[in-house]
Design a protein around this motif. Structure first.
Motif: not given
Length: 412
Positions: A333-361
């Motif tokens: 259960a817990v690790q369902l979130t750990l993998g998905l959250s990185f895809t989740y966060v980068r899809e919330l921002v402009d692709p130009r700053v996607a790596a920054t969003a992943v790094a923040f996560q």
């Protein structure tokens, strides 16, 4: 005279090109995952030979634990600057440089270990932590950009599964390597899979790692840090990693001190918790992509919703078989979130700053990983194991509340 291409030649090229592209994409996923696995094994392996490190260097348990923990601390500090750089450079080259840094860190740590230089070992591990965070952030960024939206979360889940695979590899083989070659050799051993991964990754990554045009402005960079949506998903990562490290750190002690199981049995039982992440982290993306048509929030809600009651009631279970089953469920259960959250966060921002969003996560998530064992230990020392697991259950409930508020990508 240059021969003209026929219609059949063109049609054959058109038909074969997507196949070649798909093949290279999944080789890219395999290569990045192998590099990450080697670095994850390097990260955890000193924990498997802690008694040898303490005896050789004449240090206490806290100092020995710092040989592992310093990598988490480094990652928290370095991750966001690394993301900003990745948004402005070629992630392909960054991955290769990170493997080179791992080679330097591994050789440095091996030499320092043989000479009994504790501070030098810590410095080498800090350097290795910087390499790890580059590989993690660049790997997620490249895999996300290389794979189309309908398979993206699945591919990122496969990549993030390299973490528990590397942990298992390091924990399982570390003592064997130390027995055969001496404990400092554990710092060298996992350079090999990283180099092999780079050999697989490099040809497959051609054309996937370049920068995304002009570098994002400071205003765009700041927009990531000001986004309430990014912070909500960041908090989900913090809570998920906090639960992951709490159970990993204190589950074995509870079984040994609270229930009277032997240390060997307790270690084997708790090992199922991270091990199930190989299935869970891949499943999180697959379920999101296939069952929920690309929606991310339902999977995260199920993740914390399943973990909460199991953590709240964990100290009520006494049967060894039942404890194994419960730990498998919590770990899944817990690790369902750990993998998905990185895809989740980068899809919330402009692709130009996607790596920054992943790094923040990454930074926020690893902050949870750094804090949880310390807070958990303080609660155990003051009040015992049952209140500590009740607090973990409350953390999972907080995850449900935060996930309920988080937006879906494209539906903000």
């Amino acid at each position: 005279m240059t021969p003209q291409a026929t219609d059949s030649d063109i049609s054959e090229t058109t038909a074969e090109s997507p196949v070649r592209t798909a093949n290279s994409t999944w080789w890219l996923v395999a290569g990045t995952s192998l590099i990450s696995m080697g670095l994850a094994a390097y990260e955890i392996v000193p924990a498997s030979v802690t008694p040898l490190i303490r005896e050789s260097l004449q240090v206490g348990p806290t100092a020995a634990g710092l040989v592992v923990g310093v990598m988490f601390g480094t990652a928290v500090v370095v991750s966001l600057p690394v993301g900003a750089v990745l948004d402005r450079t070629d992630s392909r080259i960054a991955m290769a440089l990170a493997v080179g840094i791992l080679v330097i860190a591994g050789v440095w740590g091996w030499r320092a270990g043989r000479r009994g230089q504790y501070e030098s070992i810590l410095a080498s591990r800090a350097l290795g932590g910087a390499a790890y965070v580059v590989v993690w952030n660049a790997g997620i960024d490249m895999v996300s950009r290389a794979v189309d939206g309908s398979h993206r979360a699945t591919a990122v889940g496969i990549f993030t599964a390299s973490g528990p695979v590397g942990f298992a590899l390091g924990q399982g083989t570390g003592p064997l390597i130390a027995h055969r070659f001496g404990w400092p050799a554990v710092f060298l051993a996992f350079i090999v899979p990283a180099i092999v991964g780079l050999a697989v990754f490099w040809p497959a990554s051609h054309g996937h790692g370049g920068s995304r045009g002009d570098a994002p402005s400071l205003r765009e960079f700041g927009a990531v840090l000001r986004s309430p949506s990014v912070w909500l998903v960041g908090v989900l990562g913090f809570l998920g990693y906090a639960l992951y490290l709490f159970v990993n750190s204190w589950g074995s002690s509870y079984l040994t001190q609270g229930l009277g199981f032997s240390l060997a049995v307790s270690g084997l039982v708790v090992a199922v918790f991270p091990a199930v992440g190989v299935v869970s982290r891949i499943s999180g993306g697959l379920i999101s992509d296939r069952v929920f048509d690309g929606r991310r929030r339902p999977v995260v809600l199920w993740s914390f919703g399943l973990a909460a009651p199991l953590l709240l009631g964990f100290t009520q279970f006494r049967s060894l078989a039942l404890l194994v089953a419960v730990l498998l469920l919590i770990g899944f259960a817990v690790q369902l979130t750990l993998g998905l959250s990185f895809t989740y966060v980068r899809e919330l921002v402009d692709p130009r700053v996607a790596a920054t969003a992943v790094a923040f996560q990454t930074s926020i998530g690893l902050a949870g990983a750094f804090v949880a064992p310390i807070v958990g230990g303080a609660v155990v020392n003051r009040a015992g194991f049952e209140p500590a697991f009740l607090l973990a259950g409350a953390v999972a409930i907080a995850g449900i509340v935060v996930a309920w508020q988080a937006p879906e990508p494209g539906r903000q």
